[in-house]
Write a protein that holds these residues in place. Structure first.
Motif, PDB file in Angstrom:
ATOM      1  N   ASN A 192      46.632  57.999  50.598  1.00 56.37           N
ATOM      2  CA  ASN A 192      47.023  58.901  51.670  1.00 56.37           C
ATOM      3  C   ASN A 192      45.845  59.778  52.076  1.00 56.37           C
ATOM      4  OD1 ASN A 192      49.719  57.961  51.494  1.00 56.37           O
ATOM      5  ND2 ASN A 192      50.181  59.475  49.900  1.00 56.37           N
ATOM      6  N   SER A 193      45.964  60.391  53.240  1.00 54.42           N
ATOM      7  CA  SER A 193      44.925  61.287  53.749  1.00 54.42           C
ATOM      8  C   SER A 193      43.549  60.648  53.665  1.00 54.42           C
ATOM      9  CB  SER A 193      44.942  62.609  52.974  1.00 54.42           C
ATOM     10  OG  SER A 193      46.201  63.244  53.078  1.00 54.42           O
ATOM     11  N   LEU A 194      43.461  59.440  54.133  1.00 53.28           N
ATOM     12  CA  LEU A 194      42.223  58.683  54.016  1.00 53.28           C
ATOM     13  C   LEU A 194      41.093  59.305  54.832  1.00 53.28           C
ATOM     14  CD1 LEU A 194      43.737  55.124  54.045  1.00 53.28           C
ATOM     15  CD2 LEU A 194      42.215  56.028  52.268  1.00 53.28           C
ATOM     16  N   LYS A 195      39.903  59.197  54.271  1.00 51.18           N
ATOM     17  CA  LYS A 195      38.697  59.734  54.879  1.00 51.18           C
ATOM     18  C   LYS A 195      37.706  58.606  55.149  1.00 51.18           C
ATOM     19  CE  LYS A 195      39.116  63.918  52.044  1.00 51.18           C
ATOM     20  NZ  LYS A 195      38.421  64.783  51.050  1.00 51.18           N
ATOM     21  N   PRO A 196      36.788  58.796  56.084  1.00 49.51           N
ATOM     22  CA  PRO A 196      35.765  57.770  56.315  1.00 49.51           C
ATOM     23  C   PRO A 196      34.994  57.417  55.045  1.00 49.51           C
ATOM     24  CG  PRO A 196      35.763  59.321  58.123  1.00 49.51           C
ATOM     25  CD  PRO A 196      36.701  59.880  57.088  1.00 49.51           C
ATOM     26  N   GLU A 197      34.827  58.377  54.155  1.00 48.17           N
ATOM     27  CA  GLU A 197      34.120  58.141  52.898  1.00 48.17           C
ATOM     28  C   GLU A 197      34.861  57.181  51.979  1.00 48.17           C
ATOM     29  OE1 GLU A 197      34.645  62.427  53.070  1.00 48.17           O
ATOM     30  OE2 GLU A 197      34.560  61.119  54.841  1.00 48.17           O
ATOM     31  N   ASP A 198      36.123  56.918  52.258  1.00 49.71           N
ATOM     32  CA  ASP A 198      36.897  55.974  51.463  1.00 49.71           C
ATOM     33  C   ASP A 198      36.636  54.530  51.865  1.00 49.71           C
ATOM     34  OD1 ASP A 198      38.270  57.975  49.936  1.00 49.71           O
ATOM     35  OD2 ASP A 198      39.590  58.320  51.661  1.00 49.71           O
ATOM     36  N   THR A 199      35.905  54.331  52.936  1.00 48.49           N
ATOM     37  CA  THR A 199      35.595  52.980  53.395  1.00 48.49           C
ATOM     38  C   THR A 199      34.826  52.221  52.327  1.00 48.49           C
ATOM     39  OG1 THR A 199      35.566  53.609  55.730  1.00 48.49           O
ATOM     40  CG2 THR A 199      34.369  51.620  55.114  1.00 48.49           C
ATOM     41  N   ALA A 200      35.363  51.077  51.919  1.00 49.93           N
ATOM     42  CA  ALA A 200      34.751  50.285  50.854  1.00 49.93           C
ATOM     43  C   ALA A 200      35.561  49.015  50.651  1.00 49.93           C
ATOM     44  CB  ALA A 200      34.705  51.079  49.548  1.00 49.93           C
ATOM     45  N   VAL A 201      35.014  48.129  49.840  1.00 51.08           N
ATOM     46  CA  VAL A 201      35.780  46.999  49.348  1.00 51.08           C
ATOM     47  C   VAL A 201      36.442  47.440  48.053  1.00 51.08           C
ATOM     48  CG1 VAL A 201      35.733  44.626  48.516  1.00 51.08           C
ATOM     49  CG2 VAL A 201      34.240  45.312  50.399  1.00 51.08           C
ATOM     50  N   TYR A 202      37.740  47.273  47.977  1.00 48.61           N
ATOM     51  CA  TYR A 202      38.496  47.698  46.807  1.00 48.61           C
ATOM     52  C   TYR A 202      38.835  46.489  45.940  1.00 48.61           C
ATOM     53  CZ  TYR A 202      39.020  52.398  48.649  1.00 48.61           C
ATOM     54  OH  TYR A 202      38.774  53.674  49.092  1.00 48.61           O
ATOM     55  N   TYR A 203      38.596  46.637  44.635  1.00 52.04           N
ATOM     56  CA  TYR A 203      38.782  45.547  43.696  1.00 52.04           C
ATOM     57  C   TYR A 203      39.829  45.893  42.646  1.00 52.04           C
ATOM     58  CZ  TYR A 203      34.319  43.820  45.506  1.00 52.04           C
ATOM     59  OH  TYR A 203      33.302  43.373  46.314  1.00 52.04           O
ATOM     60  N   CYS A 204      40.734  44.983  42.419  1.00 54.63           N
ATOM     61  CA  CYS A 204      41.689  45.095  41.328  1.00 54.63           C
ATOM     62  C   CYS A 204      41.016  44.685  40.027  1.00 54.63           C
ATOM     63  CB  CYS A 204      42.890  44.205  41.618  1.00 54.63           C
ATOM     64  SG  CYS A 204      44.152  44.173  40.329  1.00 54.63           S
ATOM     65  N   ASN A 205      41.367  45.351  38.946  1.00 55.34           N
ATOM     66  CA  ASN A 205      40.776  45.076  37.642  1.00 55.34           C
ATOM     67  C   ASN A 205      41.837  45.149  36.552  1.00 55.34           C
ATOM     68  OD1 ASN A 205      39.626  46.652  35.033  1.00 55.34           O
ATOM     69  ND2 ASN A 205      38.110  45.158  35.747  1.00 55.34           N
ATOM     70  N   ILE A 206      41.815  44.184  35.646  1.00 57.57           N
ATOM     71  CA  ILE A 206      42.686  44.239  34.479  1.00 57.57           C
ATOM     72  C   ILE A 206      41.865  43.944  33.231  1.00 57.57           C
ATOM     73  CG2 ILE A 206      44.709  43.545  35.801  1.00 57.57           C
ATOM     74  CD1 ILE A 206      44.538  40.808  34.383  1.00 57.57           C
ATOM     75  N   ARG A 207      42.318  44.490  32.111  1.00 55.45           N
ATOM     76  CA  ARG A 207      41.646  44.280  30.830  1.00 55.45           C
ATOM     77  C   ARG A 207      42.680  43.983  29.752  1.00 55.45           C
ATOM     78  NH1 ARG A 207      37.660  49.588  31.299  1.00 55.45           N
ATOM     79  NH2 ARG A 207      36.478  48.831  33.126  1.00 55.45           N
ATOM     80  N   PHE A 208      42.432  42.911  29.022  1.00 58.16           N
ATOM     81  CA  PHE A 208      43.260  42.577  27.877  1.00 58.16           C
ATOM     82  C   PHE A 208      42.548  41.539  27.024  1.00 58.16           C
ATOM     83  CE2 PHE A 208      45.193  38.352  28.609  1.00 58.16           C
ATOM     84  CZ  PHE A 208      44.746  38.110  29.892  1.00 58.16           C
ATOM     85  N   ARG A 209      42.902  41.508  25.775  1.00 56.87           N
ATOM     86  CA  ARG A 209      42.297  40.599  24.805  1.00 56.87           C
ATOM     87  C   ARG A 209      40.777  40.697  24.808  1.00 56.87           C
ATOM     88  NH1 ARG A 209      45.341  36.638  22.571  1.00 56.87           N
ATOM     89  NH2 ARG A 209      43.520  35.240  22.489  1.00 56.87           N
ATOM     90  N   GLY A 210      40.279  41.893  24.995  1.00 54.51           N
ATOM     91  CA  GLY A 210      38.854  42.122  24.971  1.00 54.51           C
ATOM     92  C   GLY A 210      38.090  41.579  26.167  1.00 54.51           C
ATOM     93  N   GLN A 211      38.789  41.192  27.216  1.00 57.07           N
ATOM     94  CA  GLN A 211      38.144  40.644  28.402  1.00 57.07           C
ATOM     95  C   GLN A 211      38.539  41.405  29.657  1.00 57.07           C
ATOM     96  OE1 GLN A 211      39.221  36.314  27.721  1.00 57.07           O
ATOM     97  NE2 GLN A 211      37.006  36.110  28.033  1.00 57.07           N
ATOM     98  N   GLU A 212      37.731  41.241  30.676  1.00 55.28           N
ATOM     99  CA  GLU A 212      37.909  41.934  31.939  1.00 55.28           C
ATOM    100  C   GLU A 212      38.013  40.924  33.072  1.00 55.28           C
ATOM    101  OE1 GLU A 212      36.017  46.000  33.462  1.00 55.28           O
ATOM    102  OE2 GLU A 212      34.570  44.353  33.389  1.00 55.28           O
ATOM    103  N   TYR A 213      38.934  41.163  34.002  1.00 56.43           N
ATOM    104  CA  TYR A 213      39.152  40.267  35.123  1.00 56.43           C
ATOM    105  C   TYR A 213      39.166  41.054  36.423  1.00 56.43           C
ATOM    106  CZ  TYR A 213      40.619  37.245  31.310  1.00 56.43           C
ATOM    107  OH  TYR A 213      40.658  36.521  30.144  1.00 56.43           O
TER     108      TYR A 213
END
Length: 115
Positions: A83-104
């Motif tokens: 919410n209340s987005l600003k021009p500075e929020d412009t970016a590529v957004y990436y989802c990330n999960i971590r389990f079993r000692g690994q990152e995806y």
């Protein structure tokens, strides 16, 4: 084995809102953390928000009070309400999960805040 699919990015004017979603699939039994990162042009990838399996979420100072992360463990999904987005929020957004000692990572979704 593990796949993350993001959706919800797009173009929005300053002050507007977007909701990002990420669905995890594959050989997943128990995800430790789910979160969102972003990378603006010419800048390093940075943490936006992280939601642990247990406990409270952590947010970057720049988004506190404006963004809210949530997760559904039964569906293996994580969302980011922006919410209340600003021009500075412009970016590529990436989802990330971590389990079993690994990152995806997800493939990324573009968020552009501009009039």
């Amino acid at each position: 084995q593990v796949q993350l699919v993001e959706s919800g990015g797009g173009l929005v004017q300053p002050g507007g809102s977007l909701r990002l979603s990420c669905a995890a699939s594959g050989s997943i039994f128990s995800i430790n953390t789910m979160g969102w990162y972003r990378q603006a042009p010419g800048k390093q990838r940075e943490l936006v928000a992280i939601m642990p399996k247990l406990g409270v979420a952590t947010y970057a100072d720049s988004v506190k009070g404006r963004f809210t992360i949530s997760r559904d463990n039964a569906k293996s999904t994580v969302s980011l309400q922006m919410n209340s987005l600003k021009p500075e929020d412009t970016a590529v957004y990436y989802c990330n999960i971590r389990f079993r000692g690994q990152e995806y990572w997800g493939q990324g979704t573009q968020v552009t805040v501009s009039s």
